[in-house]
Design a protein around this motif. Structure first.
Motif, PDB file in Angstrom:
ATOM      1  N   MET A 139       0.840  -1.200   0.000  1.00 59.97           N
ATOM      2  CA  MET A 139       0.000   0.000   0.000  1.00 59.97           C
ATOM      3  C   MET A 139       0.870   1.243   0.000  1.00 59.97           C
ATOM      4  SD  MET A 139      -2.587   1.482   2.912  1.00 59.97           S
ATOM      5  CE  MET A 139      -3.755   0.147   2.875  1.00 59.97           C
ATOM      6  N   LYS A 140       0.540   2.168  -0.883  1.00 60.77           N
ATOM      7  CA  LYS A 140       1.280   3.427  -0.923  1.00 60.77           C
ATOM      8  C   LYS A 140       0.523   4.455  -0.089  1.00 60.77           C
ATOM      9  CE  LYS A 140       3.427   4.625  -4.683  1.00 60.77           C
ATOM     10  NZ  LYS A 140       3.753   5.157  -6.051  1.00 60.77           N
ATOM     11  N   ILE A 141       1.242   5.071   0.839  1.00 63.62           N
ATOM     12  CA  ILE A 141       0.669   6.067   1.748  1.00 63.62           C
ATOM     13  C   ILE A 141       1.396   7.385   1.523  1.00 63.62           C
ATOM     14  CG2 ILE A 141       0.223   6.653   4.165  1.00 63.62           C
ATOM     15  CD1 ILE A 141       0.463   3.625   4.768  1.00 63.62           C
ATOM     16  N   ALA A 142       0.644   8.476   1.439  1.00 65.24           N
ATOM     17  CA  ALA A 142       1.246   9.788   1.198  1.00 65.24           C
ATOM     18  C   ALA A 142       0.932  10.742   2.333  1.00 65.24           C
ATOM     19  CB  ALA A 142       0.755  10.375  -0.122  1.00 65.24           C
ATOM     20  N   ILE A 143       1.853  11.682   2.536  1.00 65.35           N
ATOM     21  CA  ILE A 143       1.689  12.752   3.518  1.00 65.35           C
ATOM     22  C   ILE A 143       1.508  14.061   2.759  1.00 65.35           C
ATOM     23  CG2 ILE A 143       2.754  14.027   5.402  1.00 65.35           C
ATOM     24  CD1 ILE A 143       4.495  11.516   5.918  1.00 65.35           C
ATOM     25  N   ALA A 144       0.389  14.732   3.014  1.00 68.91           N
ATOM     26  CA  ALA A 144       0.167  16.060   2.445  1.00 68.91           C
ATOM     27  C   ALA A 144       0.562  17.083   3.500  1.00 68.91           C
ATOM     28  CB  ALA A 144      -1.291  16.246   2.042  1.00 68.91           C
ATOM     29  N   GLN A 145       1.762  17.587   3.384  1.00 70.26           N
ATOM     30  CA  GLN A 145       2.291  18.580   4.329  1.00 70.26           C
ATOM     31  C   GLN A 145       1.849  19.961   3.839  1.00 70.26           C
ATOM     32  OE1 GLN A 145       6.334  18.125   6.185  1.00 70.26           O
ATOM     33  NE2 GLN A 145       6.779  19.920   4.929  1.00 70.26           N
ATOM     34  N   ILE A 146       0.643  20.362   4.248  1.00 71.48           N
ATOM     35  CA  ILE A 146       0.041  21.577   3.705  1.00 71.48           C
ATOM     36  C   ILE A 146       0.211  22.755   4.656  1.00 71.48           C
ATOM     37  CG2 ILE A 146      -1.644  20.235   2.383  1.00 71.48           C
ATOM     38  CD1 ILE A 146      -3.764  21.128   4.451  1.00 71.48           C
ATOM     39  N   ASN A 147      -0.002  23.951   4.098  1.00 75.44           N
ATOM     40  CA  ASN A 147       0.105  25.206   4.834  1.00 75.44           C
ATOM     41  C   ASN A 147      -1.270  25.866   4.849  1.00 75.44           C
ATOM     42  OD1 ASN A 147       0.620  27.773   5.824  1.00 75.44           O
ATOM     43  ND2 ASN A 147       2.390  28.148   4.520  1.00 75.44           N
ATOM     44  N   PRO A 148      -2.097  25.540   5.846  1.00 78.54           N
ATOM     45  CA  PRO A 148      -3.453  26.097   5.874  1.00 78.54           C
ATOM     46  C   PRO A 148      -3.468  27.533   6.385  1.00 78.54           C
ATOM     47  CG  PRO A 148      -3.111  24.691   7.774  1.00 78.54           C
ATOM     48  CD  PRO A 148      -1.850  24.610   6.961  1.00 78.54           C
ATOM     49  N   ILE A 149      -4.521  28.243   6.022  1.00 75.75           N
ATOM     50  CA  ILE A 149      -4.800  29.557   6.602  1.00 75.75           C
ATOM     51  C   ILE A 149      -5.929  29.368   7.599  1.00 75.75           C
ATOM     52  CG2 ILE A 149      -5.604  31.907   6.167  1.00 75.75           C
ATOM     53  CD1 ILE A 149      -4.345  31.735   3.411  1.00 75.75           C
ATOM     54  N   ILE A 150      -5.735  29.795   8.805  1.00 77.27           N
ATOM     55  CA  ILE A 150      -6.735  29.566   9.848  1.00 77.27           C
ATOM     56  C   ILE A 150      -8.065  30.212   9.437  1.00 77.27           C
ATOM     57  CG2 ILE A 150      -7.381  30.114  12.229  1.00 77.27           C
ATOM     58  CD1 ILE A 150      -4.408  29.822  12.937  1.00 77.27           C
ATOM     59  N   GLY A 151      -9.116  29.400   9.484  1.00 74.62           N
ATOM     60  CA  GLY A 151     -10.453  29.891   9.173  1.00 74.62           C
ATOM     61  C   GLY A 151     -10.823  29.873   7.708  1.00 74.62           C
ATOM     62  N   ASP A 152      -9.869  29.642   6.822  1.00 71.80           N
ATOM     63  CA  ASP A 152     -10.162  29.615   5.386  1.00 71.80           C
ATOM     64  C   ASP A 152     -10.613  28.208   5.010  1.00 71.80           C
ATOM     65  OD1 ASP A 152     -10.377  29.979   2.680  1.00 71.80           O
ATOM     66  OD2 ASP A 152      -8.218  30.216   2.318  1.00 71.80           O
ATOM     67  N   LEU A 153     -11.836  27.876   5.350  1.00 66.77           N
ATOM     68  CA  LEU A 153     -12.316  26.511   5.154  1.00 66.77           C
ATOM     69  C   LEU A 153     -12.331  26.107   3.679  1.00 66.77           C
ATOM     70  CD1 LEU A 153     -15.231  26.516   7.779  1.00 66.77           C
ATOM     71  CD2 LEU A 153     -12.868  25.766   8.091  1.00 66.77           C
ATOM     72  N   PRO A 154     -12.879  26.930   2.777  1.00 68.35           N
ATOM     73  CA  PRO A 154     -12.841  26.531   1.365  1.00 68.35           C
ATOM     74  C   PRO A 154     -11.419  26.432   0.819  1.00 68.35           C
ATOM     75  CG  PRO A 154     -14.443  28.290   1.724  1.00 68.35           C
ATOM     76  CD  PRO A 154     -13.632  28.181   2.964  1.00 68.35           C
ATOM     77  N   GLY A 155     -10.557  27.381   1.185  1.00 73.97           N
ATOM     78  CA  GLY A 155      -9.182  27.365   0.697  1.00 73.97           C
ATOM     79  C   GLY A 155      -8.402  26.176   1.203  1.00 73.97           C
ATOM     80  N   ASN A 156      -8.584  25.830   2.481  1.00 77.82           N
ATOM     81  CA  ASN A 156      -7.883  24.674   3.037  1.00 77.82           C
ATOM     82  C   ASN A 156      -8.395  23.371   2.429  1.00 77.82           C
ATOM     83  OD1 ASN A 156      -6.493  26.489   4.676  1.00 77.82           O
ATOM     84  ND2 ASN A 156      -7.886  26.207   6.407  1.00 77.82           N
ATOM     85  N   ALA A 157      -9.717  23.295   2.226  1.00 73.28           N
ATOM     86  CA  ALA A 157     -10.281  22.112   1.583  1.00 73.28           C
ATOM     87  C   ALA A 157      -9.730  21.947   0.170  1.00 73.28           C
ATOM     88  CB  ALA A 157     -11.804  22.208   1.557  1.00 73.28           C
ATOM     89  N   GLN A 158      -9.546  23.066  -0.516  1.00 76.21           N
ATOM     90  CA  GLN A 158      -9.006  22.993  -1.871  1.00 76.21           C
ATOM     91  C   GLN A 158      -7.564  22.476  -1.850  1.00 76.21           C
ATOM     92  OE1 GLN A 158     -10.604  23.381  -4.687  1.00 76.21           O
ATOM     93  NE2 GLN A 158      -8.789  23.078  -5.975  1.00 76.21           N
ATOM     94  N   LYS A 159      -6.789  22.888  -0.868  1.00 72.95           N
ATOM     95  CA  LYS A 159      -5.415  22.390  -0.748  1.00 72.95           C
ATOM     96  C   LYS A 159      -5.397  20.880  -0.510  1.00 72.95           C
ATOM     97  CE  LYS A 159      -3.590  26.774   0.981  1.00 72.95           C
ATOM     98  NZ  LYS A 159      -3.095  27.539   2.135  1.00 72.95           N
ATOM     99  N   ILE A 160      -6.303  20.408   0.331  1.00 67.91           N
ATOM    100  CA  ILE A 160      -6.389  18.974   0.584  1.00 67.91           C
ATOM    101  C   ILE A 160      -6.820  18.244  -0.678  1.00 67.91           C
ATOM    102  CG2 ILE A 160      -7.607  17.198   1.904  1.00 67.91           C
ATOM    103  CD1 ILE A 160      -7.821  19.301   4.195  1.00 67.91           C
ATOM    104  N   LEU A 161      -7.796  18.807  -1.387  1.00 69.40           N
ATOM    105  CA  LEU A 161      -8.281  18.184  -2.615  1.00 69.40           C
ATOM    106  C   LEU A 161      -7.186  18.101  -3.671  1.00 69.40           C
ATOM    107  CD1 LEU A 161     -10.549  17.035  -4.364  1.00 69.40           C
ATOM    108  CD2 LEU A 161     -11.204  19.398  -4.924  1.00 69.40           C
ATOM    109  N   GLU A 162      -6.431  19.183  -3.848  1.00 73.30           N
ATOM    110  CA  GLU A 162      -5.346  19.168  -4.843  1.00 73.30           C
ATOM    111  C   GLU A 162      -4.286  18.139  -4.480  1.00 73.30           C
ATOM    112  OE1 GLU A 162      -4.041  23.196  -5.002  1.00 73.30           O
ATOM    113  OE2 GLU A 162      -5.816  23.900  -6.095  1.00 73.30           O
TER     114      GLU A 162
END
Length: 582
Positions: A1-24
């Motif tokens: 099984m291949k497992i990946a880590i998405a080391q993202i840089n969220p902006i606090i409170g930016d729910l749509p923007g953070n969700a988009q980062k996770i989606l990408e």
């Protein structure tokens, strides 16, 4: 099984923007054959959300965003997302209404939720203010692999490693007892220098002790005073590091879990930093870049005194935002030396940044004339000296307001500790870049910057420290040499040593007593300071909670039979320069 880590840089409170980062990240991972994607703690809202969590509409919006994200994710990919979950039993047991949770999203559904069990309440953490602790060991099964889920602090309670227990349970030990094949940890662990080595050492101990591979996914980015360094990593059952993400930047990396041997295989290993100075530099650059970007500033302004503190801040700012987005303002007074101006201009030329010069002599005269009758019969002193600093602070704030710039404060930790700074003067600003950097470390960083070519002019590194608020003034008129002061402050602030212990370490008792009193009496200034980027385990920020109106004096209680001299209170502009080594 291949497992990946998405080391993202969220902006606090930016729910749509953070969700988009996770989606990408999920789309990229799915295209690479990844089966499971990990994201950091509270990745959907960013960490720490603090009192946004007290707003029911914020929590509701997070839940809606999570459901929408589940619908959008690629098929055949399971994703662990940091979020909050309602505590449906709060009205029964009187607990908090929320859990700090990880949601498992797969096939357009929220399949499971896992709750954080250990809630830190020390330093910058105050999670019991918002969350109820989870009570059960968390795991799920994916393709016949049992995967234990932990959240940040859940890793930090191995009694054998620490020699003590800070909590009654050890979630890692509980998962090992359940016989999981793999443990993952979703973290938002703030940076302090040297912390990565501790993380790797601690998790190596746990991996070997419990014979379980561990994957650690950490947040990256600057959020207010906190910096998150990323550097996610994974270890096999032998405690060997199998992958490591880059530091202080977003990353997406995968590691293979070999089902036959039930262990992780070697993958990408980002290089470690060669020195503490390089690591701290990267942290400060990220902190400035993200603070400006997330607060919607594109340009910054700072005062250039010709000293080393403002030189370092200017270098950090140009690296973070680009030389074209940094303005340095020279504000010479009649007491300013020629080298202050020439050194500041030489620095600006080395950095390629813009400067303006605003002499303050006439403004000083205007203040003198206005105050002449009221101050008649008194001697020139701190009040007059501080007017110079406050004139400079007003000019910088005017520029910041006029052009929409972020004003960077340039005071260092040594000055902030003992109050060698001026309220409404050099303390003005929206961000205190080096407020957690001791003066001796300021010099170390500048020398590191100059390792290949001169960025900080040599004269800035060698001249005596002076605020230049009166003729012949040097910092050591008011302070011990910085190498002595910083060692005392390190022992007092970081190691909580008593006056007697510090003296026993070789310091003069009168100097120690005076420094301790200065630290205590400067609390009212620190309370009014701008946010300062945290790089040590004890910063003057959200984790520092000292009273202002207090009658506790450490030296008085350490030496109850002695008369402790009252220190000269220092409230000067305290710009930069290098202490003479005696």
């Amino acid at each position: 099984m291949k497992i990946a880590i998405a080391q993202i840089n969220p902006i606090i409170g930016d729910l749509p923007g953070n969700a988009q980062k996770i989606l990408e990240a999920a789309q990229r991972a799915a295209s690479g054959g990844v089966r499971l994607l990990l994201t950091p703690e509270l990745s959907l809202c960013g960490y720490p959300p603090r009192d946004l969590l007290l707003n029911p509409s914020f929590v509701e919006a997070m839940n809606i965003t999570l459901q929408n994200l589940a619908q959008d994710l690629p098929p055949n990919l399971a994703v662990l997302v940091g979020t909050v979950e309602q505590n449906l039993n709060a009205h029964i047991n009187g607990g908090k209404t929320l859990f700090n949770s990880i949601a498992l999203l797969e096939n357009s559904k929220i399949k499971q939720a896992f709750h954080k069990r250990l809630l830190p309440t020390y330093d910058v953490f105050d999670e019991r203010r918002y969350f109820e602790a989870g009570l059960e060991a968390n795991y799920f099964t994916l393709d016949n692999i049992d995967i234990g889920v932990t959240i940040c602090e859940d890793l930090w309670n191995d009694e054998e490693f620490w020699g003590k227990r800070s909590y009654t349970v050890n979630p890692i030990a509980d998962l090992a007892t359940l016989g999981v094949d793999l443990i993952v940890n979703l973290s938002a662990s703030p940076y302090t220098f040297g912390k990565q080595q501790l993380r790797e050492k601690m998790l190596k101990y746990s991996a070997v002790r419990f014979e379980k591979p561990i994957i650690y996914a950490n947040q990256v980015g600057g959020n207010d005073d906190l910096i998150f360094d990323g550097r996610s990593f994974a270890l096999n059952r032998q405690g060997e590091i199998m992958c490591r993400a880059r530091g202080f930047e977003t990353d997406l990396l995968a590691v293979e879990f070999d089902e036959a041997v039930r262990d992780l295989q070697l993958s990408y290993l980002a290089a470690v930093y060669e020195s503490e100075d390089e690591e701290i530099w990267q942290a400060l650059v990220l902190g400035v870049r993200d603070y400006a970007r997330k607060c919607r500033f594109s340009k910054v302004v700072l005062g250039l005194s010709g000293g080393i503190d403002s030189a370092l801040v200017a270098a950090i700012a140009t690296a973070a935002l680009g030389q074209e987005n940094v303005l340095g303002v020279l504000m010479p007074s009649p007491y300013s030396s020629e080298h202050s101006i020439s050194d500041a201009l030489a620095l600006a030329e080395n950095l390629g940044m813009k400067t303006d010069t605003l002499p303050i002599g006439q403004l000083m005269q205007g203040f003198d004339q206005t105050l002449a009758n009221l101050f008649a019969g008194t001697e020139f002193g701190l009040a007059e000296e501080n007017i110079q600093s406050r004139i400079r602070g007003n000019l910088l704030m005017a520029i910041a307001n006029k052009f929409g710039y972020l004003l960077l404060s340039t005071g260092n930790k040594s000055e902030m500790a003992v109050g060698y700074c001026t309220l409404y003067g050099d303390m003005n600003g929206g961000l205190a870049v080096i407020a957690d950097v001791p003066k001796t470390r300021v010099y170390s960083l500048c020398q590191w910057l100059n390792r290949n070519n001169e960025i900080i002019p040599q004269n800035v590194l060698t001249k005596a420290p002076s605020a230049e608020l009166k003729p012949g003034q040097v910092d050591q008129d008011s302070l011990p040499p910085y190498e002595i002061l910083d060692d005392i402050l390190q022992r007092l602030i970081h190691h909580h040593q008593s006056a007697a212990q510090i003296v026993a370490a070789g310091h003069d008792s009168l100097i120690v007593d005076r420094v301790i009193q200065m630290v205590a009496r400067a609390e009212f200034k620190r309370r009014q300071a701008p946010p300062g980027l945290k790089i040590t385990d004890r910063a003057f920020g959200t984790g520092w909670r000292m009273p202002i109106a207090s009658n506790w004096v450490a030296v008085k209680n350490a030496y109850p039979t002695q008369t402790i001299p009252t220190p000269t209170l220092v409230c000067s502009d305290a710009q930069d320069a290098h202490p003479q080594i005696n």
